[in-house]
Design a protein around this motif. Structure first.
Motif, PDB file in Angstrom:
ATOM      1  N   PHE A 228       0.635  -1.417  -0.394  1.00 49.03           N
ATOM      2  CA  PHE A 228       0.038   0.025   0.421  1.00 49.03           C
ATOM      3  C   PHE A 228       0.714   1.381   0.276  1.00 49.03           C
ATOM      4  CE2 PHE A 228      -2.085   3.313   2.129  1.00 49.03           C
ATOM      5  CZ  PHE A 228      -2.986   3.818   1.635  1.00 49.03           C
ATOM      6  N   LEU A 229       1.888   1.140   0.759  1.00 39.05           N
ATOM      7  CA  LEU A 229       2.653   2.551   0.936  1.00 39.05           C
ATOM      8  C   LEU A 229       3.447   2.029  -0.985  1.00 39.05           C
ATOM      9  CD1 LEU A 229       4.398   1.727   4.369  1.00 39.05           C
ATOM     10  CD2 LEU A 229       2.428   3.640   3.919  1.00 39.05           C
ATOM     11  N   CYS A 230       3.747   1.414  -1.047  1.00 38.83           N
ATOM     12  CA  CYS A 230       4.333   2.151  -2.509  1.00 38.83           C
ATOM     13  C   CYS A 230       3.224   2.352  -3.822  1.00 38.83           C
ATOM     14  CB  CYS A 230       4.648   0.482  -2.760  1.00 38.83           C
ATOM     15  SG  CYS A 230       6.207   0.361  -1.955  1.00 38.83           S
ATOM     16  N   GLY A 231       2.245   2.365  -3.276  1.00 41.97           N
ATOM     17  CA  GLY A 231       1.652   2.885  -3.887  1.00 41.97           C
ATOM     18  C   GLY A 231       0.781   4.203  -4.645  1.00 41.97           C
ATOM     19  N   GLU A 232       0.128   4.734  -5.546  1.00 43.25           N
ATOM     20  CA  GLU A 232      -0.049   6.586  -5.914  1.00 43.25           C
ATOM     21  C   GLU A 232      -0.744   6.286  -4.742  1.00 43.25           C
ATOM     22  OE1 GLU A 232       0.937   7.696  -7.669  1.00 43.25           O
ATOM     23  OE2 GLU A 232       1.660   6.530 -10.201  1.00 43.25           O
ATOM     24  N   GLU A 233      -1.593   5.627  -4.106  1.00 35.58           N
ATOM     25  CA  GLU A 233      -2.966   6.587  -3.249  1.00 35.58           C
ATOM     26  C   GLU A 233      -2.384   6.971  -2.176  1.00 35.58           C
ATOM     27  OE1 GLU A 233      -3.665   1.722  -3.559  1.00 35.58           O
ATOM     28  OE2 GLU A 233      -2.474   3.422  -5.047  1.00 35.58           O
ATOM     29  N   SER A 234      -0.844   6.571  -2.156  1.00 30.69           N
ATOM     30  CA  SER A 234      -0.311   7.031  -0.135  1.00 30.69           C
ATOM     31  C   SER A 234       0.588   8.503  -0.348  1.00 30.69           C
ATOM     32  CB  SER A 234       0.389   5.656  -0.045  1.00 30.69           C
ATOM     33  OG  SER A 234       1.544   5.503  -1.062  1.00 30.69           O
ATOM     34  N   ASP A 235       0.112   8.685  -0.936  1.00 28.91           N
ATOM     35  CA  ASP A 235       1.350   9.335  -1.510  1.00 28.91           C
ATOM     36  C   ASP A 235       0.679  11.057   0.098  1.00 28.91           C
ATOM     37  OD1 ASP A 235      -1.294  10.907  -2.606  1.00 28.91           O
ATOM     38  OD2 ASP A 235      -0.532  12.358  -2.933  1.00 28.91           O
ATOM     39  N   PHE A 236       0.335  10.877   0.376  1.00 32.21           N
ATOM     40  CA  PHE A 236       0.423  11.585   1.713  1.00 32.21           C
ATOM     41  C   PHE A 236       0.076  11.222   3.289  1.00 32.21           C
ATOM     42  CE2 PHE A 236      -2.025  14.495   4.750  1.00 32.21           C
ATOM     43  CZ  PHE A 236      -2.222  15.833   3.746  1.00 32.21           C
ATOM     44  N   ILE A 237       0.661   9.518   2.705  1.00 33.92           N
ATOM     45  CA  ILE A 237       1.728   8.816   4.415  1.00 33.92           C
ATOM     46  C   ILE A 237       2.898   8.898   3.828  1.00 33.92           C
ATOM     47  CG2 ILE A 237       1.383   7.020   5.407  1.00 33.92           C
ATOM     48  CD1 ILE A 237      -0.607   6.395   4.104  1.00 33.92           C
ATOM     49  N   THR A 238       3.969   9.872   4.428  1.00 32.72           N
ATOM     50  CA  THR A 238       5.659   9.654   5.040  1.00 32.72           C
ATOM     51  C   THR A 238       5.671  10.576   6.331  1.00 32.72           C
ATOM     52  OG1 THR A 238       6.665  10.588   3.631  1.00 32.72           O
ATOM     53  CG2 THR A 238       5.123  12.431   4.294  1.00 32.72           C
ATOM     54  N   GLY A 239       6.822   9.692   6.506  1.00 32.80           N
ATOM     55  CA  GLY A 239       7.624   9.713   8.222  1.00 32.80           C
ATOM     56  C   GLY A 239       7.116   8.483   8.634  1.00 32.80           C
ATOM     57  N   ALA A 240       5.735   7.855   8.672  1.00 34.44           N
ATOM     58  CA  ALA A 240       5.097   7.326   9.086  1.00 34.44           C
ATOM     59  C   ALA A 240       5.801   6.015   9.637  1.00 34.44           C
ATOM     60  CB  ALA A 240       3.640   6.695   8.886  1.00 34.44           C
ATOM     61  N   VAL A 241       5.709   5.514  10.840  1.00 37.09           N
ATOM     62  CA  VAL A 241       6.617   4.396  11.810  1.00 37.09           C
ATOM     63  C   VAL A 241       5.351   3.010  11.536  1.00 37.09           C
ATOM     64  CG1 VAL A 241       8.312   3.237  13.229  1.00 37.09           C
ATOM     65  CG2 VAL A 241       8.177   5.543  12.741  1.00 37.09           C
ATOM     66  N   ILE A 242       4.577   2.386  10.859  1.00 35.17           N
ATOM     67  CA  ILE A 242       3.944   1.353  11.014  1.00 35.17           C
ATOM     68  C   ILE A 242       3.658   0.269  11.587  1.00 35.17           C
ATOM     69  CG2 ILE A 242       1.829   0.258   9.544  1.00 35.17           C
ATOM     70  CD1 ILE A 242       1.838   2.735   7.620  1.00 35.17           C
ATOM     71  N   SER A 243       3.639  -0.490  12.979  1.00 26.67           N
ATOM     72  CA  SER A 243       3.614  -1.188  13.391  1.00 26.67           C
ATOM     73  C   SER A 243       2.758  -2.547  12.718  1.00 26.67           C
ATOM     74  CB  SER A 243       3.598  -1.521  15.136  1.00 26.67           C
ATOM     75  OG  SER A 243       4.682  -1.208  15.518  1.00 26.67           O
ATOM     76  N   VAL A 244       3.134  -3.575  12.562  1.00 20.31           N
ATOM     77  CA  VAL A 244       2.408  -4.896  11.848  1.00 20.31           C
ATOM     78  C   VAL A 244       2.552  -5.352  13.241  1.00 20.31           C
ATOM     79  CG1 VAL A 244       1.714  -6.162  10.597  1.00 20.31           C
ATOM     80  CG2 VAL A 244       2.670  -4.503  10.027  1.00 20.31           C
ATOM     81  N   THR A 245       1.643  -5.870  14.541  1.00 24.24           N
ATOM     82  CA  THR A 245       1.621  -6.824  15.412  1.00 24.24           C
ATOM     83  C   THR A 245       0.969  -7.597  16.275  1.00 24.24           C
ATOM     84  OG1 THR A 245       2.196  -5.122  17.383  1.00 24.24           O
ATOM     85  CG2 THR A 245       3.825  -4.660  16.459  1.00 24.24           C
ATOM     86  N   GLY A 246      -0.304  -7.809  15.376  1.00 27.06           N
ATOM     87  CA  GLY A 246      -1.463  -8.204  16.202  1.00 27.06           C
ATOM     88  C   GLY A 246      -1.558  -8.238  17.101  1.00 27.06           C
ATOM     89  N   GLY A 247      -0.737  -6.672  17.662  1.00 32.21           N
ATOM     90  CA  GLY A 247      -0.830  -5.981  19.352  1.00 32.21           C
ATOM     91  C   GLY A 247      -0.366  -6.770  20.075  1.00 32.21           C
ATOM     92  N   LYS A 248       0.583  -7.558  19.672  1.00 30.98           N
ATOM     93  CA  LYS A 248       1.926  -8.487  21.011  1.00 30.98           C
ATOM     94  C   LYS A 248       3.141  -7.156  21.237  1.00 30.98           C
ATOM     95  CE  LYS A 248       4.372 -12.219  21.541  1.00 30.98           C
ATOM     96  NZ  LYS A 248       4.649 -13.674  20.481  1.00 30.98           N
ATOM     97  N   ASP A 249       3.557  -7.172  22.221  1.00 32.96           N
ATOM     98  CA  ASP A 249       4.374  -6.479  22.528  1.00 32.96           C
ATOM     99  C   ASP A 249       5.951  -6.955  22.803  1.00 32.96           C
ATOM    100  OD1 ASP A 249       5.730  -4.966  24.302  1.00 32.96           O
ATOM    101  OD2 ASP A 249       5.227  -5.643  25.977  1.00 32.96           O
TER     102      ASP A 249
END
Length: 257
Positions: A228-249
């Protein structure tokens, strides 16, 4: 995404492989960097070309080496003509748990070069053309809470390097926004073994009491965010840190990968 090329470091297996497959499905040409897994990389490139009718190639190189990074970039350009998306998936990791005082100088430098300096090396090579095209996507990889510079006992070199990459990601996002280039970090959770190359559907209905969402994480979970972040539609998302953890610590109770 016609005629755009993605360079994925460490793309022969695991999350890198899943990312290559998803981006190829979207029509990206794919350059798969590998260090040792030549057979896997070449097989993946062949499968991608056959299934998705895009260009795909495998390029050898160790991202911890500045010379290899230059060679990786030059070969990618010679094979596809451009690099529009750069995914810094590769990063050396020592599974043995050890305190900072127990690292040798060579171990420390290799981890820092492979996880931090490699981002500088390859990004610097790719930026001029991205700026000229006024379009680019750069994805770095972190760990749970990397952006907070969290302490990670017995993982000091890896954690220090990735925390620095989080800061660099945010800095680059500000510096390159005017050129249509976005820079984001994706931080996978505990996705282990074969699950790194599995699809989300395979995890549905499989209980995982240690993860709050109740199922194991998969490579596709992470790859879909990257895609998604590589697509045209993600151009307003930058400088983000996105965790993909399922909520696990992931760092809780001193537990590592």
């Amino acid at each position: 995404m016609k005629e755009k090329t993605a360079l994925i470091t460490g793309g022969a297996a695991g999350i890198g492989k899943m990312t290559a497959e998803l981006l190829a499905e979207k029509g990206f040409h794919i350059v798969i960097n590998y260090r040792k897994s030549e057979e896997k990389a070449r097989k993946l490139a062949e499968e991608i070309q056959r299934k998705h009718r895009v260009k795909a190639a495998a390029v050898k190189g160790d991202v911890a080496s500045m010379e290899d990074c230059r060679r990786i970039y030059e070969q990618a350009i010679s094979l596809t003509g451009r690099v529009d998306v750069l995914i810094h998936n590769a990063g050396p990791y020592i599974r043995e748990r050890k305190k900072m005082a127990d690292y040798s100088l060579d171990e420390w430098l290799y981890l820092v070069n492979g996880n931090l300096n490699a981002v500088f090396y390859l990004t610097k090579l790719c930026l001029p053309a991205m700026r000229e095209n006024r379009w680019g996507r750069i994805i770095t990889m972190g760990f749970d809470r990397a952006e907070t510079a969290a302490g990670w006992p017995e993982r000091s070199a890896f954690a220090a390097a990735k925390s620095a990459v989080a800061s660099l990601t945010k800095t680059l996002s500000r510096e390159e926004a005017e050129y249509g280039i976005t820079v984001n970090m994706v931080s996978p959770g505990d996705i282990e073994g074969d699950w790194k190359e599995k699809r989300i559907g395979e995890a549905m209905g499989r209980p995982d009491p240690g993860t709050p969402v109740g199922r194991p994480g998969t490579g596709e979970d992470v790859a879909r965010v990257i895609s998604f972040l590589c697509g045209e539609e993600s151009d307003f998302i930058t400088g983000a840190v996105i965790s993909v953890t399922g909520g696990k610590d992931v760092l809780g109770k001193g537990k590592g990968k």
